[in-house]
Design an enzyme around this catalytic site. Structure first.
Site, PDB file in Angstrom:
ATOM      1  N   HIS A   1       0.836  -1.213   0.000  1.00 29.53           N
ATOM      2  CA  HIS A   1       0.000   0.000   0.000  1.00 29.53           C
ATOM      3  C   HIS A   1       0.866   1.257   0.000  1.00 29.53           C
ATOM      4  O   HIS A   1       0.479   2.290   0.564  1.00 29.53           O
ATOM      5  CB  HIS A   1      -0.957   0.007   1.202  1.00 29.53           C
ATOM      6  CG  HIS A   1      -1.693  -1.271   1.385  1.00 29.53           C
ATOM      7  ND1 HIS A   1      -2.545  -1.786   0.437  1.00 29.53           N
ATOM      8  CD2 HIS A   1      -1.676  -2.173   2.408  1.00 29.53           C
ATOM      9  CE1 HIS A   1      -3.034  -2.942   0.866  1.00 29.53           C
ATOM     10  NE2 HIS A   1      -2.515  -3.207   2.049  1.00 29.53           N
TER      11      HIS A   1
ATOM     12  N   SER B   1      14.974  15.235 -22.014  1.00 33.31           N
ATOM     13  CA  SER B   1      14.093  16.386 -22.156  1.00 33.31           C
ATOM     14  C   SER B   1      14.758  17.422 -23.045  1.00 33.31           C
ATOM     15  O   SER B   1      15.978  17.584 -23.033  1.00 33.31           O
ATOM     16  CB  SER B   1      13.791  16.999 -20.778  1.00 33.31           C
ATOM     17  OG  SER B   1      13.158  18.253 -20.907  1.00 33.31           O
TER      18      SER B   1
END
Length: 444
Positions: free
Chosen positions: A142, A265
């Site tokens: 979780h 990028s």
């Protein structure tokens, strides 16, 4: 140079058309061996059923008129054949007999490539499982620290799933790759008692199993294969998502290869993007999305519904192409995967011992009972969370704990690297199984 992947190249228009012709040749050869058609006719069909010989302008014109690609192709080859040989082309067959069998021939070629790449992936992962079986790290459930594991254990869970996918794909082969020959309604009416023998001979020519009852509406074996590919893609996506997450600077525990000169990028020079992970995560949903259409195609009207046949063809083609491309990306990902053992250890220690609260509870529970031990350790852990004090301090402040464990014992219990259970064992076991499966595949 073609920009198509090897899998997409299998399903180009020309590849499909030539495979249709290959199937027609196999059918003619089987019928000739049984005396259903003249042997000379089968030989002439084999000589002329080549796409490069076809008048493409004539084919295109005929296709525009008929709207039926196979009929137009058969008629063009008929014109190429000498004498009356072309009249025996497509003898007793219906369109789906040829197109479905051809589709499965192409899928079988892709299947072999998928098996090869899956073996390569298993070999790479076996190496990682062995190399990192003792790399202690935080196991997370979780999104939160749960218990310590090793990276090798994480890899072992990937291998375990992939081995089942490998097994499924092998088991599916005799059910999936079946030559279909049954005529207009699947009853073999045009050949009568010769039908079953032609079926067997046709399948033997193509090295395929026989679809004994060639019902045109039977597509469950195709849907099963699409579902198996989708499941494989689910595991590939899980691996990619895990590496994608662990590559984040906040984790820094694993990284896919970033070749020198690779640009992440156009405006941020520092970026080291998980390009292979993103490619896998882009491709795998395309395969999984084909399960619903494949299952929908099982619903058909009477003895055939052409719309559902085309739904299945599209689902199969898309699932195979996306799976194959994703698997190749996964092989590249595994081949260049880098792991950072020190970063894993630093992250494991972020909770300052809280991640091994279970260990303290189990030892203490052996002396005062599990429930009382759970409550005492829980209280200490929650105070450590709230106050920022160390877990060790809060444990010693808990009377039920301090009465049975001293500071030195607590310090030993809070060494997270010594509470990875059978992680290393599972990693070794999975690595051995992965190599065995890859070797078995190479021997076949």
């Amino acid at each position: 140079m073609s920009s198509l992947s090897p899998f997409a190249a299998l399903f180009t228009e020309d590849s499909i058309y030539q495979t249709w012709l290959d199937v027609e040749v196999a059918l003619a050869a089987a019928q000739a061996e049984l005396g259903v058609i003249p042997a000379a006719a089968a030989a002439e069909i084999a000589a002329k059923a080549k796409l490069e010989l076809v008048d493409r302008a004539g084919f295109a014109s005929h296709l525009e008129q008929t709207g039926h690609a196979l009929v137009s192709l058969v008629w063009q080859v008929d014109k190429l054949c000498a004498g009356d040989a072309g009249g025996y082309l497509h003898w007793g067959a219906t369109t789906v007999n040829i197109t479905q069998t051809a589709l499965l021939l192409l899928v079988r070629r892709a299947h072999r490539m998928i098996q090869r790449d899956l073996a390569a992936l298993l070999r790479h992962l076996a190496g990682h499982a062995d190399a990192t079986r003792d790399f202690a790290m935080a196991g997370r459930t979780h999104g939160q620290h749960a218990l310590p594991i090793t990276f090798g254990f994480k890899v072992a869970t990937w291998i375990d799933e992939l081995l089942r996918h490998d097994e499924r794909l092998r088991q599916l082969e005799p059910r999936t790759f079946r030559a279909m020959y049954g005529g207009g309604a699947g009853t073999l009416a045009s050949l009568g008692d010769d039908g079953p023998a032609v079926q067997r001979g046709f399948a033997e020519q193509l090295n395929m199993a026989v679809m004994e009852l060639p019902a045109r509406t039977a597509r469950d074996h195709l849907a099963e294969y699409v579902a198996a590919l989708a499941m494989l893609c689910g595991t590939l996506a899980r691996i990619a998502r895990e590496v994608y997450t662990l590559m984040k600077p906040e984790y820094g525990e694993a990284e896919e290869a970033v070749p020198p000169g690779a640009v992440g990028s156009s405006t941020m020079p520092q970026k080291r993007n998980p390009k292979l992970c993103m490619l896998i995560l882009q491709l795998t949903p395309r395969a999984r999305a084909q399960v619903a259409p494949a299952l929908e195609s099982l619903e058909s009207d009477h003895e055939e519904d052409g719309s559902q046949c085309h739904v299945m063809e599209h689902a199969m083609t898309e699932a195979v192409t996306a799976t194959g491309d994703a698997l190749q990306a996964a092989v590249a990902l595994a081949a260049g995967l880098h792991t950072d053992r020190e970063r894993m250890r630093r992250n494991l220690d972020l909770s300052r011992g809280l991640i091994v609260s279970e260990r303290v509870m189990m030892v203490l529970g052996g002396r005062i009972g599990r429930q009382l031990a759970h409550d005492a350790v829980y209280d200490a852990a929650q105070r450590a969370h709230r106050t920022g004090s160390t877990f060790a301090e809060e444990l010693l402040a808990e009377p039920e704990v301090a009465a049975h464990l001293n500071a030195e014992q607590i310090g030993e219990l809070l060494d997270a690297s010594r509470y990875t259970g059978l992680s290393a064992h599972f990693a070794r076991q999975a690595a051995a199984a992965a190599r065995a499966a890859a070797d078995r595949g190479a021997a076949e």
